[in-house]
Design an enzyme around this catalytic site. Structure first.
Site, PDB file in Angstrom:
ATOM      1  N   ASP A  23       0.869  -1.184   0.000  1.00 15.65           N
ATOM      2  CA  ASP A  23       0.000   0.000   0.000  1.00 15.65           C
ATOM      3  C   ASP A  23       0.904   1.232   0.000  1.00 15.65           C
ATOM      4  OD1 ASP A  23      -1.766   2.056   0.446  1.00 15.65           O
ATOM      5  OD2 ASP A  23      -2.824   1.083   2.089  1.00 15.65           O
ATOM      6  N   ASP A  35      -2.903   2.602  -5.874  1.00 17.21           N
ATOM      7  CA  ASP A  35      -1.882   2.586  -4.824  1.00 17.21           C
ATOM      8  C   ASP A  35      -1.865   1.280  -4.018  1.00 17.21           C
ATOM      9  OD1 ASP A  35      -4.280   2.929  -3.559  1.00 17.21           O
ATOM     10  OD2 ASP A  35      -3.648   4.590  -2.281  1.00 17.21           O
ATOM     11  N   GLU A  36      -2.484   0.224  -4.548  1.00 14.58           N
ATOM     12  CA  GLU A  36      -2.520  -1.044  -3.829  1.00 14.58           C
ATOM     13  C   GLU A  36      -2.297  -2.222  -4.777  1.00 14.58           C
ATOM     14  OE1 GLU A  36      -5.645  -0.214  -0.147  1.00 14.58           O
ATOM     15  OE2 GLU A  36      -6.384  -1.072  -2.031  1.00 14.58           O
TER      16      GLU A  36
END
Length: 422
Positions: free
Chosen positions: A9, A104-105
């Protein structure tokens, strides 16, 4: 249960990306806004800004009051997507990325021979080092490692920023008790109220709740899935199918008059049509929703013959536009959706158009030839815009609005630069 999932993350991704791209912002409070307006809100905040109480959703004018020295910058979605692909490559250089879940993951499945705790921790350190070396030191990641992906995601949230946490099966469920209910992935505001109604007021009581109780609280199998995930079981993903493609845009003051708003609708339609073709789908319905500047809302949907043709969709947009009430009223927001999608490979074209032409002995070109020509034109336009950008060629209805409705990055959807770039 073995460690099987590693979750990455990226911390405050949009704000960190701006600090990465603009060195003068490093170490300073930064807020990222979709448009440069005091009435807009921050879609991301750096950790320096978060220290002043600024978070996602904070109004720009309020952010300036909370932190007078904050730097508000306009979002650059295309740059974030380019940076995202570099970050994926950096992680991939250390371990295979099983799936990218959002901008973003991402998560990685741990092979059976790499599940020792020391080995997984070393992989996490390798990932952090690769990101710093291959991308830059201003993009930090929090990494979680656990027996399943859901727990790995929770672990990545528990030691932010730039954290690393390993959750072993023997740590469960006590290690989760420090969290709030709203911290749990899948528990939103409405779900939190439903849990309260079932006597669940904290994570400890959630972990102790039986499988049947959670099923009842969720009202679906999602409660069963959570019960299993809390105990370290791997639960297969639920397959989802795309049912619609759409876009919406809040109009800038100069785009609110009907003529300018009409052009924005055409741009939104062309963007949605390109995404439709990219996914290999056909639309069987077209809907438009308008919100007027002085209040009021209007929406309408029409059924259409299954299509992905740019010109046909443009005609549908114009048809719906003419149906709107208050023809002279300025707009505040426009939304459009191509719905009732079907896979192009599963569609059987209609025979009626050709039969009507034959029965009436019409001299015009057969429908299939006309369709083939339109398809060839649409395909050529897609190739040009893919290589040179959407403003290189477009249908005339969008003229004057190509700078409006820029790329946006929603949760769970990473724009394809070949399709989305302006």
């Amino acid at each position: 249960m073995d460690l099987s999932a590693l979750f990455v993350d990226f911390d405050a991704y949009f704000a960190s990306a701006e600090q990465h791209m603009q060195p003068f912002l490093r170490g300073k409070p930064v807020g990222v806004a979709p448009v440069m307006a005091e009435s807009s809100c921050c879609i991301a905040a750096s950790y320096e800004a978060k220290a002043h109480g600024i978070k996602t959703g904070t109004r720009v004018s309020d952010a300036r009051k909370l932190c007078p020295g904050i730097h508000i910058v306009e979002a650059q979605p295309a740059r974030y997507v380019e940076l995202h692909h570099r970050l994926v490559a950096a992680v991939e250089s250390c371990i295979h990325v099983e799936a990218v879940l959002s901008i973003d993951e991402m998560w990685c499945w741990l092979p059976y021979n790499l599940r020792e705790t020391e080995t997984t921790v070393q992989i996490a350190h390798n990932i952090k080092a690769a990101i710093h070396e291959q991308v830059g030191p201003w993009i930090n990641s929090s990494i979680g490692i656990a027996p399943n992906r859901w727990l790995a995601k929770m672990a990545s949230k528990m030691r932010k920023p730039n954290g690393l946490l390993v959750i072993q099966a023997c740590d469960l469920p006590e290690i989760l008790h420090e969290l709030e209910l709203r911290d749990m992935h899948g528990v939103g505001r409405a779900m939190e109220l439903r849990l309260h109604a079932h006597g669940i007021h904290d994570v400890r009581s959630l972990c102790l709740a039986g499988r049947r109780k959670l099923h009842t609280a969720w009202g679906s199998i999602e409660g069963d899935r959570l019960w299993l995930q809390l105990r370290g079981h791997e639960v297969p993903d639920v397959e989802t199918e795309r049912h619609s493609v759409g876009h919406s845009h809040v109009l800038a003051p100069e785009k609110r008059p009907p003529a300018e708003a009409h052009a924005v609708l055409h741009k939104l339609t062309q963007k949605a049509g390109q995404r439709l073709r990219h996914h290999g789908m056909l639309a069987c319905s077209f809907s438009v929703s308008l919100r007027y500047l002085r209040g009021g809302h209007w929406a309408e949907e029409i059924r259409i013959e299954a299509t992905d043709d740019a010109l046909t969709l443009a005609r549908c947009a114009s048809r719906l536009w003419k149906m709107r009430p208050h023809q002279a009223e300025p707009m505040l927001k426009i939304s459009m959706v191509l719905g009732r999608l079907i896979h192009a490979g599963n569609y059987t074209p209609s025979l009626f158009t050709q039969l009507v032409q034959e029965n009436m002995a019409l001299e015009e070109e057969p429908a299939e030839k006309d369709d083939a020509r339109r398809h060839a034109v649409t395909e050529a336009m897609d190739k040009i815009t893919s290589k040179f950008g959407r403003q290189s060629v477009y249908l005339g209805g969008a003229h004057g609005a190509m700078e409006a409705a820029p790329m946006r990055i929603s949760f769970g959807h990473i724009p394809d630069l070949d399709v989305e770039a302006d």
